[in-house]
Design a protein around this motif. Sequence first.
Motif, PDB file in Angstrom:
ATOM      1  N   HIS A 191     123.135 -22.686 103.542  1.00  0.00           N
ATOM      2  CA  HIS A 191     123.330 -21.696 102.468  1.00  0.00           C
ATOM      3  C   HIS A 191     122.023 -20.945 102.181  1.00  0.00           C
ATOM      4  O   HIS A 191     121.422 -21.110 101.103  1.00  0.00           O
ATOM      5  N   PRO A 192     121.548 -20.115 103.104  1.00  0.00           N
ATOM      6  CA  PRO A 192     120.295 -19.386 102.855  1.00  0.00           C
ATOM      7  C   PRO A 192     120.403 -18.394 101.701  1.00  0.00           C
ATOM      8  O   PRO A 192     119.411 -18.116 101.031  1.00  0.00           O
ATOM      9  N   ASP A 193     121.611 -17.858 101.453  1.00  0.00           N
ATOM     10  CA  ASP A 193     121.768 -16.938 100.329  1.00  0.00           C
ATOM     11  C   ASP A 193     121.545 -17.644  98.998  1.00  0.00           C
ATOM     12  O   ASP A 193     120.961 -17.074  98.065  1.00  0.00           O
ATOM     13  N   SER A 194     122.007 -18.910  98.915  1.00  0.00           N
ATOM     14  CA  SER A 194     121.759 -19.696  97.697  1.00  0.00           C
ATOM     15  C   SER A 194     120.266 -19.981  97.532  1.00  0.00           C
ATOM     16  O   SER A 194     119.743 -20.001  96.411  1.00  0.00           O
ATOM     17  N   VAL A 195     119.560 -20.177  98.645  1.00  0.00           N
ATOM     18  CA  VAL A 195     118.113 -20.425  98.582  1.00  0.00           C
ATOM     19  C   VAL A 195     117.395 -19.193  98.035  1.00  0.00           C
ATOM     20  O   VAL A 195     116.466 -19.310  97.230  1.00  0.00           O
ATOM     21  N   LEU A 196     117.841 -18.003  98.441  1.00  0.00           N
ATOM     22  CA  LEU A 196     117.228 -16.779  97.921  1.00  0.00           C
ATOM     23  C   LEU A 196     117.373 -16.686  96.408  1.00  0.00           C
ATOM     24  O   LEU A 196     116.453 -16.262  95.702  1.00  0.00           O
ATOM     25  N   ARG A 197     118.535 -17.069  95.925  1.00  0.00           N
ATOM     26  CA  ARG A 197     118.749 -17.038  94.469  1.00  0.00           C
ATOM     27  C   ARG A 197     117.860 -18.079  93.778  1.00  0.00           C
ATOM     28  O   ARG A 197     117.319 -17.823  92.695  1.00  0.00           O
TER      29      ARG A 197
ATOM     30  N   ASP B 193     114.853 -14.090 106.275  1.00  0.00           N
ATOM     31  CA  ASP B 193     115.130 -13.837 107.691  1.00  0.00           C
ATOM     32  C   ASP B 193     116.516 -14.334 108.075  1.00  0.00           C
ATOM     33  O   ASP B 193     117.230 -13.677 108.833  1.00  0.00           O
ATOM     34  N   LYS B 194     116.913 -15.506 107.556  1.00  0.00           N
ATOM     35  CA  LYS B 194     118.238 -16.040 107.871  1.00  0.00           C
ATOM     36  C   LYS B 194     119.345 -15.164 107.304  1.00  0.00           C
ATOM     37  O   LYS B 194     120.435 -15.087 107.879  1.00  0.00           O
ATOM     38  N   CYS B 195     119.090 -14.531 106.165  1.00  0.00           N
ATOM     39  CA  CYS B 195     120.092 -13.645 105.561  1.00  0.00           C
ATOM     40  C   CYS B 195     120.059 -12.246 106.181  1.00  0.00           C
ATOM     41  O   CYS B 195     120.795 -11.348 105.721  1.00  0.00           O
ATOM     42  N   LYS B 196     119.171 -12.058 107.171  1.00  0.00           N
ATOM     43  CA  LYS B 196     119.060 -10.767 107.878  1.00  0.00           C
ATOM     44  C   LYS B 196     118.699  -9.625 106.922  1.00  0.00           C
ATOM     45  O   LYS B 196     119.211  -8.512 107.036  1.00  0.00           O
ATOM     46  N   LEU B 197     117.823  -9.936 105.983  1.00  0.00           N
ATOM     47  CA  LEU B 197     117.330  -8.929 105.047  1.00  0.00           C
ATOM     48  C   LEU B 197     115.916  -8.513 105.449  1.00  0.00           C
ATOM     49  O   LEU B 197     115.264  -9.173 106.265  1.00  0.00           O
ATOM     50  N   SER B 198     115.438  -7.442 104.854  1.00  0.00           N
ATOM     51  CA  SER B 198     114.098  -6.949 105.166  1.00  0.00           C
ATOM     52  C   SER B 198     113.034  -7.935 104.675  1.00  0.00           C
ATOM     53  O   SER B 198     113.120  -8.465 103.565  1.00  0.00           O
TER      54      SER B 198
ATOM     55  N   PRO C  21     132.153 -10.626 112.163  1.00  0.00           N
ATOM     56  CA  PRO C  21     132.395 -10.748 110.715  1.00  0.00           C
ATOM     57  C   PRO C  21     132.284  -9.389 110.018  1.00  0.00           C
ATOM     58  O   PRO C  21     131.519  -8.508 110.440  1.00  0.00           O
ATOM     59  N   GLN C  22     133.043  -9.222 108.950  1.00  0.00           N
ATOM     60  CA  GLN C  22     133.097  -7.937 108.242  1.00  0.00           C
ATOM     61  C   GLN C  22     131.748  -7.528 107.662  1.00  0.00           C
ATOM     62  O   GLN C  22     131.419  -6.347 107.599  1.00  0.00           O
ATOM     63  N   LYS C  23     130.937  -8.514 107.267  1.00  0.00           N
ATOM     64  CA  LYS C  23     129.673  -8.177 106.604  1.00  0.00           C
ATOM     65  C   LYS C  23     128.609  -7.684 107.590  1.00  0.00           C
ATOM     66  O   LYS C  23     127.579  -7.165 107.183  1.00  0.00           O
ATOM     67  N   GLU C  24     128.855  -7.863 108.913  1.00  0.00           N
ATOM     68  CA  GLU C  24     127.869  -7.477 109.910  1.00  0.00           C
ATOM     69  C   GLU C  24     128.000  -5.990 110.277  1.00  0.00           C
ATOM     70  O   GLU C  24     129.032  -5.364 110.056  1.00  0.00           O
TER      71      GLU C  24
END
Length: 564
Positions: free
Chosen positions: A37-43, A72-77, A249-252
């Motif tokens: 859950h890398p998105d949860s880690v960002l939060r 990086d795992k969330c593919k963000l800048s 996936p739709q989000k990609e």
Amino acid sequence: MKITPILLSLLLLLLSCSQSNETGTLFLHADALMEEHPDSVLRLLDLPPEEIKELSGNECARYALLLARATDKCKLSLLPCDSLLNVALDYYDDDEKEKAVALLYKGRLAVEMKKAEEATTCFQKGLTIIQDFPEELKTKNLLLSSLGNIYFDAGYYDKSMEIYETMYECCTTYLDKSIALNNISTYYCLIDEKDSTLMFQHQALNYAIASGDSLQIAMSKHNLSLEFDSFDELDSALYYAKMALKELPQKENHGNCYFNLGDLLLKTGKNKDSALYYLTKALDDIPIESKASCLKSLYNLEKENGDYKTANTYLEEHSAIIDSLFYMEQSTEIQQLIYEYNTKMRVREEQLKGKRIIYRTIVGFVSICMLIILAYQNHINRKKRIQLQYKQSLEQAQNKLSSLETTIENNQLMITLLKQEQNNLKQEHENKEQQVEEREQTIARLKEEKQQLLHWLFAQSSIYQKVITLSKQTSSNKKQMKALTTTEQEQLKKTVFGIYQSYISFLHNEYPRLMEDDQLLLCLQETSLSPLAIAICFGYTDTHPLNQKKYRMKKRMSREESEV
């Protein structure tokens, strides 16, 4: 007045320790959630600036690595992590694995900012550091992947292939293996090796499916489509292009898949409307390099449709993009960096070899000195042991002599006592043997009496009298002679089994394979009946069938005895 400052100091110390523990717990929790859950880690790591400023140097460096990894795992800048990564690079030394991790994300940030030379330097330095940590395969894999991609984009395909092969050796998961094999397959496609290209790409797809990562599955199928297209197998390319678009996936970002599908539809000429739809849709989502090719395809499509105005517009945009792409300077600088990196690695290997030789020489010299010292010490100790052993042997001999004299006297006394005890035991043994013999005789007499009583009981039965009567038949014609009927045989069996029940139990335990007729025959043989009378008991008028029955019974009994 003196106690008050001390109490305040202790309170501040406790507060700082509590805050440090909370930060450490937060980082541990973030590290545990990172893979799934890398998105949860960002939060979790979204701390206000004032809290970040209060972090210690160690905490700030660790926070930078966790934040960069999650981003990086969330593919963000990675741009928001730039200053924090600089802190981590300053904090960690070149002999720490965390420095290699910081260089990995700093290099990926440089790639994002189109600074290929800086990125190459970061990845090469990170690989140099991570060589001292062979257990850090994941970090080494990511560094090799990023460096191989830079080499490939710069046109150094053979160098990139070497890196991809090394990267595959570091893979520990199905997903990592799929990524590495995708890269290797792309290299073989570039040098027009069709069989190797498709073999490695199918392996990459199988590993992607095994990993369960839908994005990697879609990318593997997209690559298969591109490779079939390069080998002019358009039907297979079109099939995998549709499968890739379906799996993604739709989000990609769907731009490359739209462009590939639209371009294949245009090449096959199956559905130009769909080709126009996908190519137009791809323009907004693809990078500038692919956008030039997409515009060229749209130009050709509009030209075929007769819409020359729109076609010219696409052609002008295509020309503008082509004019803006320059790679020569970048390639030259990257080539220089590759040479510098290879030189550094060779120097490092020679230094390591020299250190190993010096280390082995020192170890060998120290070992030889230790062996000499041990040998001399052993020689001295051996002399001392021999002297001590001689002295102890002399004392032991004297003690043994005195103890032997005492032992002789004791043994003589013991012999006298044992002889007396032997005589007593012999007499007692004779008495016990006589008692055993008397009891055995009594048991034999009782058994004989029991057998006679059983025979008497059997002789009193009506069926016994019937058998005796039938055994006295004197007719010369055997067909006229009578034997027991089936009903009478059953009556005989019940009578015998009831009287000789203990003997039957003995036979059943000793010879479990014997049948009831065999047990009945053995019981009848214990009685005073003649062979003809026993044959009559089984419904026979002569003894020949009875002899056969006895033979079969003995075979069963002998087989059981041989098995035992």
